[in-house]
Write a protein that holds these residues in place. Structure first.
Motif, PDB file in Angstrom:
ATOM      1  N   ASN A  76       0.858  -1.179   0.000  1.00  0.00           N
ATOM      2  CA  ASN A  76       0.000   0.000   0.000  1.00  0.00           C
ATOM      3  C   ASN A  76       0.899   1.235   0.000  1.00  0.00           C
ATOM      4  OD1 ASN A  76      -2.347   1.583   0.143  1.00  0.00           O
ATOM      5  ND2 ASN A  76      -3.327   0.127   1.537  1.00  0.00           N
ATOM      6  N   GLN A  84      -5.749  10.142   5.762  1.00  0.00           N
ATOM      7  CA  GLN A  84      -6.549   8.976   6.112  1.00  0.00           C
ATOM      8  C   GLN A  84      -6.032   7.728   5.404  1.00  0.00           C
ATOM      9  OE1 GLN A  84     -10.776   9.552   5.628  1.00  0.00           O
ATOM     10  NE2 GLN A  84     -11.270   7.409   6.042  1.00  0.00           N
ATOM     11  N   ARG A  85      -5.700   7.874   4.117  1.00  0.00           N
ATOM     12  CA  ARG A  85      -5.175   6.724   3.376  1.00  0.00           C
ATOM     13  C   ARG A  85      -3.805   6.314   3.907  1.00  0.00           C
ATOM     14  NH1 ARG A  85      -6.297   7.601  -3.007  1.00  0.00           N
ATOM     15  NH2 ARG A  85      -5.288   5.545  -3.014  1.00  0.00           N
ATOM     16  N   GLU A  88      -4.262   4.434   7.220  1.00  0.00           N
ATOM     17  CA  GLU A  88      -4.744   3.067   7.030  1.00  0.00           C
ATOM     18  C   GLU A  88      -3.611   2.152   6.576  1.00  0.00           C
ATOM     19  OE1 GLU A  88      -7.133  -0.351   6.587  1.00  0.00           O
ATOM     20  OE2 GLU A  88      -7.313   1.481   7.785  1.00  0.00           O
ATOM     21  N   ARG A  91      -1.327   1.498   9.516  1.00  0.00           N
ATOM     22  CA  ARG A  91      -1.927   0.537  10.450  1.00  0.00           C
ATOM     23  C   ARG A  91      -1.801  -0.885   9.920  1.00  0.00           C
ATOM     24  NH1 ARG A  91      -6.779  -1.977  11.201  1.00  0.00           N
ATOM     25  NH2 ARG A  91      -7.716  -0.952   9.382  1.00  0.00           N
ATOM     26  N   GLU A  92      -2.053  -1.064   8.624  1.00  0.00           N
ATOM     27  CA  GLU A  92      -1.910  -2.390   8.027  1.00  0.00           C
ATOM     28  C   GLU A  92      -0.487  -2.920   8.186  1.00  0.00           C
ATOM     29  OE1 GLU A  92      -5.163  -1.988   4.369  1.00  0.00           O
ATOM     30  OE2 GLU A  92      -3.049  -1.534   4.048  1.00  0.00           O
TER      31      GLU A  92
END
Length: 319
Positions: A76, A84-85, A88, A91-92
Motif C-alpha cells: 500500500n 486517512q489513506r 490506514e 496501520r496495516e
C-alpha cells in the motif's frame, strides 16, 4: 531454496483448499496477503491478532500440507498525502509486523510508498527526472518524508524481530536497486528488498547484476517474469500507460515464469541468489494476462522445481 506462491490468485478458494492445491503442485511455502492491494482472502488479520485459536488453525492448515509462510504481504502507500489513506496503510503495516511476530514469520513484504511532490499537494508524484528544477526539489522533499517514516517503522519492526522487504515498483519512491540501498542506508538493515525482477526487466536492469549489488539486502524474492516487446518499445518506449489487458498494444507484459525469459536465465537467477547468500523462498506472483492463474502457477512451479537448489553445497574437494 523453497518454491513458493503468493496466494492472491487463489483468493476465491477456501484457505485449506488453496493449500491442498499448492502442496499438490510441489510448493513449499506460501506468501499470504493480509492487507492493502493483496487483500486478505486467506488471512483475517484482526482475528489472527486477537485470537490464539485462529492462529492455531492457520498453523494446522499449514502443517497438514507441509507448508511454511515465507512472508506476510501488505502492499500500500503509507506515504500518501491523504492522511486517512496513509494512516490506514501504516496501520496495516504495523499490524502485519505484529502478526508476523506472533506467527514466527520473519518478513513482511510491502511497497515504499510515494509522497506528494510537496507539503500542499494532494496526489502522489513519481519523479523520474531532475529537470525542471522543481522536480529535483520535489524528489528531495519526498526523500525527507520517506526517511523519517521508514526509520521509525524499521525500529518498530526491529522490536518485533521482523524484516521489511520492499518491492521495487514504479509509481513508488523506491523502484530500482540504488534507491533501495539508499533507503536502507538512511534507516536500518531491517529495511531490504522483496526482489521482484518483473519491474526491473522493463527498466533495462540486468537482473543478476542487481542481485549482486543488493546482496544481503535481499530479504525475500518474487518469481515473476516480464516479456518486453521491442517493436512497441521502439515507438513508445517502456513507460507505457496502456491498460494491462490491452495486451497487443503494450510495450511489455508480466508473464508466467519462463515465458518472458527461458529456463537458462532462471538457472542464472537462482545461482546468483545462492552466491549472495539467499536461501529463502522464490514466491511466484501470478499476473499474466495471457494465461489462467492455475495454468500460470503450474507452469511456473514446474520450471522452478527444476532449477532451485534443494541441498547445501558441500566442501570444494577440488580446490
Amino acid at each position: 531454496m523453497d518454491v513458493g506462491v503468493l496466494t492472491v490468485p487463489l483468493g476465491d478458494q477456501p484457505r485449506e483448499s488453496a493449500f491442498e492445491y499448492l502442496a499438490g503442485l510441489g510448493v513449499d511455502a506460501v506468501e499470504l496477503g493480509c492487507g492493502g492491494y493483496p487483500g486478505s482472502d486467506h488471512v483475517d488479520r484482526s482475528a489472527l491478532l486477537s485470537d490464539p485459536d485462529a492462529r492455531d488453525a492457520l498453523r494446522d492448515d499449514l502443517d497438514a500440507h507441509d507448508l511454511r509462510v515465507s512472508a506476510l504481504a501488505t502492499h500500500n502507500n503509507p506515504l500518501h498525502p491523504d492522511e486517512q489513506r496513509a494512516a490506514e496503510a501504516d496501520r496495516e503495516l504495523r499490524e502485519a509486523i505484529e502478526l508476523a511476530a506472533l506467527l514466527d514469520v520473519g518478513t513482511v513484504t510491502c511497497f515504499s510508498g510515494l509522497p506528494a511532490g510537496g507539503p500542499n499537494d494532494e496526489v502522489p508524484n513519481w519523479v523520474t527526472a531532475p529537470w525542471p528544477g522543481e522536480h529535483a526539489d520535489a524528489h528531495e522533499y519526498q526523500w525527507e518524508v520517506a526517511t523519517e517514516y521508514w526509520r521509525e517503522l524499521a525500529s518498530y519492526a526491529d522490536e518485533h524481530d521482523v524484516d521489511l522487504a520492499i518491492e521495487m515498483h514504479p509509481n513508488m519512491l523506491i523502484y530500482e536497486p540504488t534507491g533501495l540501498l539508499e533507503l536502507r542506508e538512511r534507516t536500518s538493515e531491517r529495511v531490504g528488498a522483496n526482489f521482484d525482477p518483473s519491474h526491473l526487466y522493463w527498466q533495462g536492469i540486468e537482473i543478476t547484476d542487481a542481485i549482486r549489488l543488493l546482496g544481503e539486502a535481499i530479504h525475500h524474492v518474487h518469481a515473476k517474469d516480464t516479456r518486453v516487446y521491442d517493436e512497441q518499445v521502439r515507438t513508445k518506449g517502456v513507460l507505457d500507460t496502456t491498460a494491462y489487458d490491452e495486451v497487443a498494444d503494450r510495450a511489455w507484459l508480466f508473464r508466467s515464469v519462463g515465458y518472458g525469459h527461458g529456463e537458462d536465465h532462471w538457472r542464472d537467477v537462482v545461482s546468483t541468489l545462492r552466491m549472495v547468500g539467499y536461501d529463502g523462498a522464490l514466491s511466484i506472483e501470478h499476473e499474466d494476462a495471457l494465461t489462467s492463474a492455475s495454468e500460470g502457477l503450474e507452469k511456473g512451479v514446474e520450471l522452478l522445481r527444476r532449477v532451485v537448489f534443494e541441498d547445501q553445497p558441500g566442501d570444494a574437494f577440488w580446490a
